[in-house]
Design a protein around this motif. Sequence first.
Motif, short mmCIF file in Angstrom:
data_model
loop_
_atom_site.label_atom_id
_atom_site.label_comp_id
_atom_site.label_asym_id
_atom_site.label_seq_id
_atom_site.Cartn_x
_atom_site.Cartn_y
_atom_site.Cartn_z
N GLU A 50 0.79 -1.19 0.09
CA GLU A 50 0.07 0.15 -0.08
C GLU A 50 0.96 1.09 -0.14
N ASP A 51 2.01 1.23 0.47
CA ASP A 51 3.01 2.33 0.60
C ASP A 51 3.64 2.78 -0.80
N PHE A 52 3.38 1.91 -1.89
CA PHE A 52 3.71 2.07 -3.34
C PHE A 52 2.47 2.48 -4.08
N ASN A 53 1.41 2.54 -3.64
CA ASN A 53 0.04 2.95 -4.35
C ASN A 53 0.24 4.08 -5.14
N ASP A 54 0.98 5.29 -4.80
CA ASP A 54 1.26 6.42 -5.40
C ASP A 54 2.32 6.36 -6.21
N HIS A 55 3.05 5.20 -6.33
CA HIS A 55 4.40 5.18 -7.12
C HIS A 55 4.40 4.24 -8.23
N LEU A 56 3.67 3.01 -8.06
CA LEU A 56 3.57 1.91 -9.03
C LEU A 56 1.92 1.63 -9.30
N ASN A 57 1.58 1.12 -10.29
CA ASN A 57 0.23 0.51 -10.76
C ASN A 57 0.39 -0.95 -10.05
N ILE A 58 0.19 -0.89 -9.05
CA ILE A 58 0.26 -1.98 -8.03
C ILE A 58 -0.89 -2.75 -7.57
N ASN A 59 -0.91 -4.18 -7.50
CA ASN A 59 -2.26 -4.93 -6.88
C ASN A 59 -1.45 -5.65 -6.08
N TRP A 60 -2.39 -5.98 -4.89
CA TRP A 60 -1.94 -6.96 -3.80
C TRP A 60 -3.05 -8.09 -4.05
N LEU A 61 -2.58 -9.51 -4.36
CA LEU A 61 -3.42 -10.49 -4.36
C LEU A 61 -3.12 -11.56 -3.09
N TYR A 62 -4.22 -12.03 -2.58
CA TYR A 62 -3.93 -12.84 -1.29
C TYR A 62 -4.54 -14.24 -1.44
N CYS A 63 -3.87 -15.19 -0.96
CA CYS A 63 -4.27 -16.68 -1.05
C CYS A 63 -3.75 -17.33 0.30
N GLU A 64 -4.68 -18.20 0.89
CA GLU A 64 -4.24 -19.06 1.91
C GLU A 64 -2.83 -19.57 1.56
N ASN A 65 -2.20 -19.98 2.47
CA ASN A 65 -0.75 -20.49 2.43
C ASN A 65 -0.79 -21.84 1.76
N PHE A 66 0.12 -21.63 0.40
CA PHE A 66 0.20 -22.76 -0.45
C PHE A 66 1.63 -23.64 -0.21
N GLY A 67 2.43 -22.91 0.27
CA GLY A 67 3.68 -23.40 0.58
C GLY A 67 4.62 -23.33 -0.59
N GLY A 68 4.29 -22.68 -1.39
CA GLY A 68 5.38 -22.39 -2.64
C GLY A 68 4.96 -21.35 -3.61
N PRO A 69 5.77 -21.09 -4.53
CA PRO A 69 5.51 -19.81 -5.26
C PRO A 69 4.40 -20.08 -6.39
N ALA A 70 4.35 -21.37 -7.02
CA ALA A 70 3.53 -21.83 -8.16
C ALA A 70 1.93 -21.14 -7.96
N LYS A 71 1.35 -21.29 -6.97
CA LYS A 71 -0.15 -20.90 -6.73
C LYS A 71 -0.17 -19.34 -6.80
N PRO A 72 0.54 -18.66 -5.80
CA PRO A 72 0.68 -17.27 -6.14
C PRO A 72 1.01 -16.70 -7.45
N ARG A 73 1.93 -17.20 -8.18
CA ARG A 73 2.20 -16.74 -9.35
C ARG A 73 1.20 -16.82 -10.35
N ASN A 74 0.60 -18.01 -10.36
CA ASN A 74 -0.41 -18.19 -11.17
C ASN A 74 -1.75 -17.07 -11.13
N MET A 75 -1.95 -16.93 -9.82
CA MET A 75 -2.94 -15.84 -9.51
C MET A 75 -2.46 -14.52 -10.19
N GLY A 76 -1.40 -14.42 -10.37
CA GLY A 76 -0.79 -13.08 -10.90
C GLY A 76 -1.01 -13.23 -12.55
N ILE A 77 -0.68 -14.34 -13.12
CA ILE A 77 -0.66 -14.39 -14.33
C ILE A 77 -2.33 -14.21 -14.90
N TYR A 78 -3.22 -14.98 -14.05
CA TYR A 78 -4.36 -14.98 -14.58
C TYR A 78 -5.02 -13.71 -14.40
N ALA A 79 -4.72 -12.80 -13.32
CA ALA A 79 -5.24 -11.54 -13.12
C ALA A 79 -4.66 -10.64 -14.03
#
Length: 232
Positions: A50-79
Amino acid sequence: MFDISVIIPTYNRAKVLKRCLNSLREQTFKNFDVFVCDDGSTDETRSVVEDFNDHLNINWLYCENFGGPAKPRNMGIYASTSKYIAFLDADDWWFPTKLEISFYHLNKGYEFVYHDLKVVSENGKNPNKVSFMLARDLKEPVFEDLLKNGNGIVNSSVVTKRNLMLKINGLSENKNLIATEDYDAWLRLSQLNIKFLKIKSVLGYYCLGNDNISSSKKTSIFIHELIKIYCS
């Protein structure tokens, strides 16, 4: 519409995420957005974003802990709706010209670009020793090169077409591939006979010492799983 979406998976990396995002503020190429894909963090990650909202076109996406980067990366790819996807880990960061140079080569007709990264030790060991996370010039056919010689691509250096990531259904969420899901994705992309390019520049930093999820025991499991997928 943005040309590039930067996908940053993270889990309890608030302290180093700010450095990563500051490197995006300094990019000479400006037509990009950012997806910080939070794998169930319990620290101040959202506040840092949120501190970067005025400086970047930035989005925060949240999921329950998966334990690795694949699921969060996929969230970003599909968004994302951008033409290209750039991968960046939360503890790594880029030189200011990273996206500009990558976009230039992608516009030349390449579909997947990557490069070397300078290694920085988070714990401060060997501060005067310069080392690099070296990518490899891949030989045709790229699939055979990757399969026979191992992963020659550093994740935080990659920019590729989003539609190609969709074509392979994103990164594998097979938990036996955690920490090597990027290698598996490069193998699957190479089977599409796309044009790979190693950019002849060092364009960022790779950080050692932030509780990396890989280990010798886990690596053995990952290799066994890859052999089962590609060599059986």
